[in-house]
Design a protein around this motif. Structure first.
Motif, mmCIF file in Angstrom:
data_model
loop_
_atom_site.group_PDB
_atom_site.id
_atom_site.type_symbol
_atom_site.label_atom_id
_atom_site.label_comp_id
_atom_site.label_asym_id
_atom_site.label_seq_id
_atom_site.Cartn_x
_atom_site.Cartn_y
_atom_site.Cartn_z
ATOM 1 N N PHE A 168 0.849 -1.184 0.000
ATOM 2 C CA PHE A 168 0.000 0.000 0.000
ATOM 3 C C PHE A 168 0.887 1.237 0.000
ATOM 4 N N ARG A 169 0.310 2.369 -0.358
ATOM 5 C CA ARG A 169 1.050 3.619 -0.284
ATOM 6 C C ARG A 169 0.120 4.713 0.210
ATOM 7 N N GLN A 170 0.726 5.705 0.830
ATOM 8 C CA GLN A 170 -0.069 6.772 1.423
ATOM 9 C C GLN A 170 0.730 8.061 1.468
ATOM 10 N N ALA A 171 0.093 9.127 1.022
ATOM 11 C CA ALA A 171 0.663 10.462 1.128
ATOM 12 C C ALA A 171 0.011 11.172 2.303
ATOM 13 N N PRO A 172 0.679 12.152 2.892
ATOM 14 C CA PRO A 172 0.083 12.880 4.022
ATOM 15 C C PRO A 172 -1.278 13.447 3.675
ATOM 16 N N GLY A 173 -2.258 13.198 4.513
ATOM 17 C CA GLY A 173 -3.586 13.727 4.316
ATOM 18 C C GLY A 173 -4.442 12.966 3.336
ATOM 19 N N LYS A 228 7.323 7.477 -11.562
ATOM 20 C CA LYS A 228 6.814 8.811 -11.862
ATOM 21 C C LYS A 228 6.757 9.626 -10.566
ATOM 22 N N PRO A 229 6.781 10.943 -10.672
ATOM 23 C CA PRO A 229 6.667 11.758 -9.453
ATOM 24 C C PRO A 229 5.425 11.434 -8.637
ATOM 25 N N GLU A 230 4.339 11.073 -9.306
ATOM 26 C CA GLU A 230 3.116 10.742 -8.568
ATOM 27 C C GLU A 230 3.204 9.423 -7.809
ATOM 28 N N ASP A 231 4.288 8.672 -7.986
ATOM 29 C CA ASP A 231 4.512 7.468 -7.176
ATOM 30 C C ASP A 231 5.129 7.804 -5.819
ATOM 31 N N THR A 232 5.473 9.064 -5.616
ATOM 32 C CA THR A 232 6.048 9.485 -4.340
ATOM 33 C C THR A 232 5.052 9.291 -3.211
ATOM 34 N N ASP A 233 5.434 8.499 -2.217
ATOM 35 C CA ASP A 233 4.551 8.166 -1.104
ATOM 36 C C ASP A 233 5.347 7.405 -0.061
ATOM 37 N N MET A 234 4.722 7.180 1.092
ATOM 38 C CA MET A 234 5.216 6.192 2.043
ATOM 39 C C MET A 234 4.596 4.859 1.635
ATOM 40 N N TYR A 235 5.431 3.841 1.508
ATOM 41 C CA TYR A 235 4.959 2.532 1.086
ATOM 42 C C TYR A 235 4.974 1.577 2.271
ATOM 43 N N TYR A 236 3.887 0.820 2.408
ATOM 44 C CA TYR A 236 3.719 -0.123 3.503
ATOM 45 C C TYR A 236 3.433 -1.516 2.947
ATOM 46 N N CYS A 237 3.971 -2.542 3.590
ATOM 47 C CA CYS A 237 3.498 -3.887 3.289
ATOM 48 C C CYS A 237 2.579 -4.334 4.419
ATOM 49 N N ALA A 238 1.658 -5.196 4.065
ATOM 50 C CA ALA A 238 0.658 -5.669 5.005
ATOM 51 C C ALA A 238 0.363 -7.134 4.735
ATOM 52 N N ALA A 239 -0.167 -7.834 5.718
ATOM 53 C CA ALA A 239 -0.432 -9.260 5.571
ATOM 54 C C ALA A 239 -1.746 -9.636 6.225
ATOM 55 N N LYS A 240 -2.371 -10.654 5.656
ATOM 56 C CA LYS A 240 -3.548 -11.288 6.259
ATOM 57 C C LYS A 240 -3.503 -12.755 5.858
ATOM 58 N N TYR A 241 -4.051 -13.614 6.704
ATOM 59 C CA TYR A 241 -4.109 -15.027 6.365
ATOM 60 C C TYR A 241 -5.183 -15.252 5.316
ATOM 61 N N GLY A 242 -4.906 -16.158 4.377
ATOM 62 C CA GLY A 242 -5.875 -16.493 3.358
ATOM 63 C C GLY A 242 -5.696 -15.673 2.097
ATOM 64 N N ARG A 243 -6.637 -15.860 1.187
ATOM 65 C CA ARG A 243 -6.559 -15.209 -0.119
ATOM 66 C C ARG A 243 -6.664 -13.698 0.003
ATOM 67 N N CYS A 244 -6.215 -13.047 -1.087
ATOM 68 C CA CYS A 244 -6.194 -11.591 -1.074
ATOM 69 C C CYS A 244 -7.593 -11.030 -1.293
ATOM 70 N N PRO A 245 -7.964 -10.094 -0.463
ATOM 71 C CA PRO A 245 -9.228 -9.389 -0.653
ATOM 72 C C PRO A 245 -9.040 -8.235 -1.638
ATOM 73 N N VAL A 246 -10.068 -7.437 -1.779
ATOM 74 C CA VAL A 246 -9.898 -6.227 -2.576
ATOM 75 C C VAL A 246 -8.910 -5.316 -1.877
ATOM 76 N N PHE A 247 -8.428 -4.300 -2.590
ATOM 77 C CA PHE A 247 -7.424 -3.407 -2.029
ATOM 78 C C PHE A 247 -8.054 -2.480 -0.995
ATOM 79 N N ASN A 248 -8.376 -3.050 0.141
ATOM 80 C CA ASN A 248 -8.913 -2.257 1.239
ATOM 81 C C ASN A 248 -8.087 -2.536 2.476
#
Length: 124
Positions: free
Chosen positions: A37-42, A87-107
């Motif tokens: 995941f990625r997130q910019a301030p605000g 690209k400049p718009e890729d600038t963000d804080m990037y996080y990895c995350a985990a859950k057991y089982g198959r991947c859900p939607v990007f939430n």
């Protein structure tokens, strides 16, 4: 419990590449989904890519398709995100995350474990 540690962030010029890694430790005996995941301030946290370790099925958000590749290294218990043609718009804080089982939607609410994040900065 699963512990996640990201590495590989940094600064790069537009068109360049970076490779992020997410090292997992703890109770990782079962098949689970790793998401980037990625997130910019605000702004809300945005899903970028995911991989299900059970069958290596991958998913990408449209904005990174053809540029980013998510992959698994079983020997190192690591999931990497190769980011090309940045690209400049890729600038963000990037996080990895985990859950057991198959991947859900990007939430992000469906993921139980999170790393501390790594900063990616792309200059024009």
């Amino acid at each position: 419990q699963v512990q996640l540690v990201e590495s590989g962030g940094g600064s790069v010029q537009a068109g360049g590449s970076l490779r992020l890694s997410c090292a997992a430790s703890g109770n990782t005996y079962w098949s689970y989904c790793i998401g980037w995941f990625r997130q910019a301030p605000g702004k809300e946290r945005e899903g970028v890519a995911s991989l299900y370790t059970g069958d290596i099925k991958t998913s990408y958000v449209d904005s990174v398709k053809g540029r980013f590749i998510i992959s698994q290294d079983n020997a190192k218990n690591t999931v990497s995100l190769q980011m090309n043609s940045l690209k400049p718009e890729d600038t963000d804080m990037y996080y990895c995350a985990a859950k057991y089982g198959r991947c859900p939607v990007f939430n992000p609410k469906f993921f139980d474990y999170w790393g501390q994040g790594t900063q990616v900065t792309v200059s024009s």
